[in-house]
Design a protein around this motif. Sequence first.
Motif, PDB file in Angstrom:
ATOM      1  N   LYS A   3       0.836  -1.201   0.000  1.00 27.11           N
ATOM      2  CA  LYS A   3       0.000   0.000   0.000  1.00 27.11           C
ATOM      3  C   LYS A   3       0.866   1.244   0.000  1.00 27.11           C
ATOM      4  CE  LYS A   3      -3.814   2.346   2.292  1.00 27.11           C
ATOM      5  NZ  LYS A   3      -4.856   2.276   3.321  1.00 27.11           N
ATOM      6  N   ASN A   4       0.542   2.168  -0.870  1.00 29.04           N
ATOM      7  CA  ASN A   4       1.267   3.436  -0.943  1.00 29.04           C
ATOM      8  C   ASN A   4       0.541   4.445  -0.064  1.00 29.04           C
ATOM      9  OD1 ASN A   4       3.605   4.331  -2.045  1.00 29.04           O
ATOM     10  ND2 ASN A   4       2.738   4.997  -3.986  1.00 29.04           N
ATOM     11  N   GLU A   5       1.186   4.990   0.916  1.00 29.11           N
ATOM     12  CA  GLU A   5       0.541   5.919   1.830  1.00 29.11           C
ATOM     13  C   GLU A   5       0.458   7.295   1.179  1.00 29.11           C
ATOM     14  OE1 GLU A   5      -0.983   5.102   4.452  1.00 29.11           O
ATOM     15  OE2 GLU A   5      -0.299   3.020   4.456  1.00 29.11           O
ATOM     16  N   LEU A   6      -0.550   7.459   0.367  1.00 26.75           N
ATOM     17  CA  LEU A   6      -0.734   8.711  -0.348  1.00 26.75           C
ATOM     18  C   LEU A   6      -2.044   9.360   0.076  1.00 26.75           C
ATOM     19  CD1 LEU A   6       0.292   7.547  -3.949  1.00 26.75           C
ATOM     20  CD2 LEU A   6       1.682   8.876  -2.364  1.00 26.75           C
ATOM     21  N   HIS A   7      -2.108  10.661  -0.101  1.00 21.06           N
ATOM     22  CA  HIS A   7      -3.377  11.361   0.068  1.00 21.06           C
ATOM     23  C   HIS A   7      -4.097  11.327  -1.271  1.00 21.06           C
ATOM     24  CE1 HIS A   7      -2.191  12.759   4.007  1.00 21.06           C
ATOM     25  NE2 HIS A   7      -1.053  13.206   3.502  1.00 21.06           N
ATOM     26  N   THR A  73       2.308  12.630  -7.167  1.00 23.33           N
ATOM     27  CA  THR A  73       2.994  12.159  -5.964  1.00 23.33           C
ATOM     28  C   THR A  73       2.114  12.187  -4.731  1.00 23.33           C
ATOM     29  OG1 THR A  73       3.873  14.401  -5.708  1.00 23.33           O
ATOM     30  CG2 THR A  73       5.293  12.783  -6.798  1.00 23.33           C
ATOM     31  N   ASP A  74       0.989  12.875  -4.781  1.00 24.07           N
ATOM     32  CA  ASP A  74       0.040  12.890  -3.673  1.00 24.07           C
ATOM     33  C   ASP A  74      -1.120  11.928  -3.892  1.00 24.07           C
ATOM     34  OD1 ASP A  74       1.324  14.815  -2.067  1.00 24.07           O
ATOM     35  OD2 ASP A  74       0.542  16.421  -3.337  1.00 24.07           O
ATOM     36  N   GLY A  75      -1.077  11.174  -4.987  1.00 21.92           N
ATOM     37  CA  GLY A  75      -2.129  10.195  -5.232  1.00 21.92           C
ATOM     38  C   GLY A  75      -3.336  10.732  -5.970  1.00 21.92           C
TER      39      GLY A  75
END
Length: 300
Positions: A3-7, A73-75
Amino acid sequence: MEKNELHPSESRFPLPSEPMIMAVTPEMASDWLSYRNHPKNRPLSKAVSARYQADIEAGRWTQATPEGLIFDTDGYGVSFQHRMKALANVSTEALVKAYGTPYLNFWVFPGEPREIFEVVDQGYKRTAAHVLHVPYASSLGAAARHLAALADSDRWGMPRFPKITTPEIVATFHAWPELTWYIKDIHKACVDAGIPIGPHAAVLAQAARTEHRDRIPEWLEQVKTGASLGPGAPALHLRKKFHNPLPTGKGKRDLAYALIVKAWNAYANDTNITVLRHAVTEELPKVTGFSFEKKAEEAA
């Protein structure tokens, strides 16, 4: 999958940590559209997403192309919203019927700099002519667009004409090999008499599927030259009709098509005419001997 911890964290479907092909369901598409659509993205066009949806539901969508879904980069999505809107509106049943799976495969590119938003999806739109790679491709694409619009069998015109997508035009072209049979002479008729190629080719493609097919070469010779034609000859009237441009306006496309159909029908039925015209209150004429309704029944 890591999981990518992105907003935004509200999204229930994480992005991959690196570019990869992902199976995207309508539920995922709806989630990403709701939580990952950047507020500065261009306004979503319902017309564009509707065209994509039509292609998906008809089985014309090509999966996992290099033109993937791009996220910053912030999803947040950089290039994705129209495709996701289209997929979100498609039922899983329709996907299974068309593709054998309840999802579509997309390349997904996460972690891209938001600055690329200014340059992605800015290219020259790919048209059917770019895909067909045949002589007279633009003209054949126009003719195929007419046939695709006519297949809806609207009595009063072709309201779906501007909504026909490139994949639908290409599919229609391949379903109608008759479009290429006479295109050189149809092009000549346009040069010599101003008869528009798209509707003329669409009419003769239908005529080629009727008992009158053998008369098409003679018809084309008449409309190209106008030589030795009597005053009631349909080809002569058609040449005169397009000697000057048709009146501009919303119904010009339907008018051009209707005039060509009427002239061809009179010729095919050995009927002389005194005037060639079509009123907006008239139903769109059908090519004598051909029926889109019957064709649809036979395919069912």
